[in-house]
Motif scaffolding. Structure first.
Motif, PDB file in Angstrom:
ATOM      1  N   VAL A 177       0.840  -1.205   0.000  1.00  0.00           N
ATOM      2  CA  VAL A 177       0.000   0.000   0.000  1.00  0.00           C
ATOM      3  C   VAL A 177       0.870   1.247   0.000  1.00  0.00           C
ATOM      4  N   HIS A 178       1.882   1.241   0.836  1.00  0.00           N
ATOM      5  CA  HIS A 178       2.806   2.376   0.881  1.00  0.00           C
ATOM      6  C   HIS A 178       3.500   2.568  -0.461  1.00  0.00           C
ATOM      7  N   LEU A 179       3.836   1.462  -1.130  1.00  0.00           N
ATOM      8  CA  LEU A 179       4.485   1.545  -2.436  1.00  0.00           C
ATOM      9  C   LEU A 179       3.546   2.151  -3.472  1.00  0.00           C
ATOM     10  N   VAL A 180       2.273   1.747  -3.473  1.00  0.00           N
ATOM     11  CA  VAL A 180       1.314   2.332  -4.413  1.00  0.00           C
ATOM     12  C   VAL A 180       1.224   3.841  -4.207  1.00  0.00           C
ATOM     13  N   GLU A 181       1.118   4.263  -2.952  1.00  0.00           N
ATOM     14  CA  GLU A 181       1.033   5.696  -2.665  1.00  0.00           C
ATOM     15  C   GLU A 181       2.296   6.429  -3.105  1.00  0.00           C
ATOM     16  N   ALA A 182       3.457   5.814  -2.904  1.00  0.00           N
ATOM     17  CA  ALA A 182       4.715   6.431  -3.326  1.00  0.00           C
ATOM     18  C   ALA A 182       4.801   6.523  -4.840  1.00  0.00           C
ATOM     19  N   GLN A 183       4.369   5.475  -5.533  1.00  0.00           N
ATOM     20  CA  GLN A 183       4.376   5.504  -7.001  1.00  0.00           C
ATOM     21  C   GLN A 183       3.500   6.629  -7.526  1.00  0.00           C
ATOM     22  N   MET A 184       2.335   6.789  -6.939  1.00  0.00           N
ATOM     23  CA  MET A 184       1.436   7.851  -7.385  1.00  0.00           C
ATOM     24  C   MET A 184       2.015   9.224  -7.106  1.00  0.00           C
ATOM     25  N   GLY A 185       2.598   9.386  -5.922  1.00  0.00           N
ATOM     26  CA  GLY A 185       3.176  10.687  -5.577  1.00  0.00           C
ATOM     27  C   GLY A 185       4.269  11.103  -6.544  1.00  0.00           C
ATOM     28  N   LEU A 186       5.161  10.166  -6.867  1.00  0.00           N
ATOM     29  CA  LEU A 186       6.244  10.506  -7.788  1.00  0.00           C
ATOM     30  C   LEU A 186       5.726  10.638  -9.220  1.00  0.00           C
ATOM     31  N   ALA A 187       4.663   9.897  -9.546  1.00  0.00           N
ATOM     32  CA  ALA A 187       4.070  10.034 -10.885  1.00  0.00           C
ATOM     33  C   ALA A 187       3.616  11.470 -11.114  1.00  0.00           C
ATOM     34  N   TYR A 188       2.989  12.069 -10.115  1.00  0.00           N
ATOM     35  CA  TYR A 188       2.551  13.458 -10.250  1.00  0.00           C
ATOM     36  C   TYR A 188       3.739  14.405 -10.383  1.00  0.00           C
ATOM     37  N   GLU A 189       4.838  14.103  -9.679  1.00  0.00           N
ATOM     38  CA  GLU A 189       6.025  14.945  -9.795  1.00  0.00           C
ATOM     39  C   GLU A 189       6.601  14.879 -11.210  1.00  0.00           C
ATOM     40  N   PHE A 190       6.663  13.681 -11.787  1.00  0.00           N
ATOM     41  CA  PHE A 190       7.152  13.544 -13.164  1.00  0.00           C
ATOM     42  C   PHE A 190       6.207  14.226 -14.150  1.00  0.00           C
ATOM     43  N   GLU A 191       4.909  14.092 -13.917  1.00  0.00           N
ATOM     44  CA  GLU A 191       3.951  14.737 -14.824  1.00  0.00           C
ATOM     45  C   GLU A 191       4.116  16.258 -14.788  1.00  0.00           C
ATOM     46  N   PHE A 192       4.296  16.803 -13.592  1.00  0.00           N
ATOM     47  CA  PHE A 192       4.486  18.244 -13.427  1.00  0.00           C
ATOM     48  C   PHE A 192       5.763  18.698 -14.122  1.00  0.00           C
ATOM     49  N   ALA A 193       6.752  17.802 -14.192  1.00  0.00           N
ATOM     50  CA  ALA A 193       8.036  18.128 -14.824  1.00  0.00           C
ATOM     51  C   ALA A 193       8.009  17.907 -16.333  1.00  0.00           C
ATOM     52  N   GLY A 194       6.859  17.488 -16.873  1.00  0.00           N
ATOM     53  CA  GLY A 194       6.753  17.275 -18.308  1.00  0.00           C
ATOM     54  C   GLY A 194       7.263  15.924 -18.759  1.00  0.00           C
ATOM     55  N   GLN A 195       7.479  15.010 -17.827  1.00  0.00           N
ATOM     56  CA  GLN A 195       7.964  13.669 -18.152  1.00  0.00           C
ATOM     57  C   GLN A 195       6.772  12.712 -18.198  1.00  0.00           C
ATOM     58  N   ALA A 196       5.967  12.840 -19.262  1.00  0.00           N
ATOM     59  CA  ALA A 196       4.693  12.123 -19.339  1.00  0.00           C
ATOM     60  C   ALA A 196       4.881  10.610 -19.362  1.00  0.00           C
ATOM     61  N   ALA A 197       5.881  10.120 -20.078  1.00  0.00           N
ATOM     62  CA  ALA A 197       6.070   8.677 -20.194  1.00  0.00           C
ATOM     63  C   ALA A 197       6.398   8.051 -18.846  1.00  0.00           C
ATOM     64  N   MET A 198       7.254   8.723 -18.070  1.00  0.00           N
ATOM     65  CA  MET A 198       7.611   8.187 -16.757  1.00  0.00           C
ATOM     66  C   MET A 198       6.429   8.281 -15.806  1.00  0.00           C
ATOM     67  N   ALA A 199       5.680   9.371 -15.885  1.00  0.00           N
ATOM     68  CA  ALA A 199       4.493   9.524 -15.041  1.00  0.00           C
ATOM     69  C   ALA A 199       3.491   8.415 -15.336  1.00  0.00           C
ATOM     70  N   GLU A 200       3.297   8.140 -16.626  1.00  0.00           N
ATOM     71  CA  GLU A 200       2.343   7.102 -17.026  1.00  0.00           C
ATOM     72  C   GLU A 200       2.788   5.728 -16.541  1.00  0.00           C
ATOM     73  N   SER A 201       4.072   5.446 -16.661  1.00  0.00           N
ATOM     74  CA  SER A 201       4.591   4.149 -16.236  1.00  0.00           C
ATOM     75  C   SER A 201       4.361   3.926 -14.747  1.00  0.00           C
ATOM     76  N   LEU A 202       4.646   4.940 -13.946  1.00  0.00           N
ATOM     77  CA  LEU A 202       4.460   4.823 -12.500  1.00  0.00           C
ATOM     78  C   LEU A 202       2.981   4.686 -12.136  1.00  0.00           C
ATOM     79  N   ALA A 203       2.121   5.485 -12.780  1.00  0.00           N
ATOM     80  CA  ALA A 203       0.692   5.419 -12.491  1.00  0.00           C
ATOM     81  C   ALA A 203       0.113   4.068 -12.888  1.00  0.00           C
ATOM     82  N   SER A 204       0.548   3.546 -14.018  1.00  0.00           N
ATOM     83  CA  SER A 204       0.062   2.247 -14.479  1.00  0.00           C
ATOM     84  C   SER A 204       0.503   1.136 -13.529  1.00  0.00           C
ATOM     85  N   ASP A 205       1.747   1.171 -13.109  1.00  0.00           N
ATOM     86  CA  ASP A 205       2.243   0.163 -12.171  1.00  0.00           C
ATOM     87  C   ASP A 205       1.502   0.256 -10.837  1.00  0.00           C
TER      88      ASP A 205
END
Length: 362
Positions: A177-205
């Motif tokens: 559960v903690h890992l899912v929350e961490a993946q989502m948190g960093l996904a938003y950081e990558f999305e904000f940075a314009g790194q859409a592919a990395m954000a998508e990968s983290l959100a999907s995982d």
């Protein structure tokens, strides 16, 4: 796209998920293996931060408003409040402070972030015995904080490397559960940075892992990251999250997912899909839309949900009487906004009143 989970819902739930995957029963169809169910053990390695929870929430509020120096002082107060015997917890809060200072956005202070991160790592090595402090969860969380700082600095390869190490540690510790929350948190950081592919990968995982846990609330929360996904995956994620919120009778997350789905389909011009999702707000017996203040959404988000739904109904050529009622409901929600919200959304009011006049004249 909804950039942060705590933006659209007043009372976001904290964790949860359950989803059963169907296995083909027909012998002529290749058998689909059910993914192994995960047993979450996050609570076994969690931190004891109850006495400083209010301080940490206050610090995050100021940080989100761009006042990170003030937030940092509140983090310091939280660290001092925790007894010396809770060294692991004190160091974790310092890592949280470092990540807060180093993530992207207004008020970012990379120098202070790196200083705090170095301090946290030195304390971790020097302050307590290795076997007591350096458990897998703790090492992972230091890496997550560090990855957030590197992402904020535009050093994306370093951020990915640190986070992959954290993922392995958390999975090994069973802190799913903690890992899912961490993946989502960093996904938003990558999305904000314009790194859409990395954000998508983290959100999907994150969503794939959430489906393997017996926690409906977590599945609803994970579905809120659907906007980071490709269209092909996005719709099923929204459906899974909505159904999980419905099963758990979580009004806030149910309406948050409806609002996100309506926004995503509206932005793409998918009027019929927008209407289909908006209809899920309606009372099942009476067919009425809820008043904006009982949706659990912030007033601005509740208004936008109703406004997009009303306009999508007209653009889709949906049944007129309900469309007229939807316009009236959206304009009623408009009257409940404060002056600053009205100023930001003035264009929406004009479109609604114009659309209503056109409908009445047809």
């Amino acid at each position: 796209m909804i950039a942060r989970l705590n933006r659209i819902v007043k009372e976001p739930a904290i964790c949860g998920l359950f989803c059963v995957l169907l296995v083909a029963a027909c012998t002529s169809t290749p058998r689909v293996e059910r993914p192994e169910r995960l047993e979450d053990r996050s609570a076994e390695s969690a931190y004891d931060l109850a006495v400083v929870a209010n301080k940490l929430n206050e610090a995050e509020k100021w940080a989100n408003d761009g006042k990170r120096a003030l937030a940092a002082l509140i983090y310091d107060a939280a660290i001092e409040t925790l007894p010396i015997s809770q060294q692991r917890d004190r160091i974790y809060v310092r890592a949280m402070k470092a990540a807060m200072l180093g993530r992207q956005g207004e008020g970012r202070d990379e120098q202070q972030a790196r200083s705090q991160m170095n301090w946290a790592r030195l304390d971790a090595m020097d302050s307590v015995p290795f076997d007591l402090l350096f458990d897998r969860r703790f090492k992972a969380d230091l890496n997550i904080a560090h990855a957030t700082i590197e992402c904020g600095a535009g050093k994306f390869e370093a951020a990915v490397r640190l986070f992959k190490q954290a993922q392995e540690l958390l999975a090994d510790a069973g802190a799913h559960v903690h890992l899912v929350e961490a993946q989502m948190g960093l996904a938003y950081e990558f999305e904000f940075a314009g790194q859409a592919a990395m954000a998508e990968s983290l959100a999907s995982d994150a969503m794939k892992r959430a489906r393997r846990l017996d926690d409906d609330t977590l599945l609803s929360v994970a579905a809120a990251a659907a906007g980071l996904l490709r269209d092909a995956e996005r719709e099923q994620v929204l459906i899974d999250g909505f159904e999980a919120a419905y099963r758990s009778n979580d009004l806030w997350w149910r309406n948050a997912i409806i609002a996100l789905a309506v926004q995503l389909h509206f932005d793409c011009g998918n009027w019929s899909d927008c209407v289909r999702w908006g209809d899920r707000m309606r009372d099942r017996d009476l067919g009425a839309l809820p008043e904006s203040e009982v949706t659990g959404l912030y007033p601005e988000d509740g208004f936008l949900l109703l406004a997009r739904y009303a306009r999508a109904r007209r653009l889709a050529g949906a049944e007129k009487s309900r469309t007229l009622a939807a316009y009236a409901d959206a304009l009623e929600a408009w009257t409940k906004l404060d002056e600053s919200e009205m100023s930001r959304l003035a264009g929406w009011e004009e479109k609604l009143r114009s659309g209503l006049l056109q409908l009445q004249g047809d």
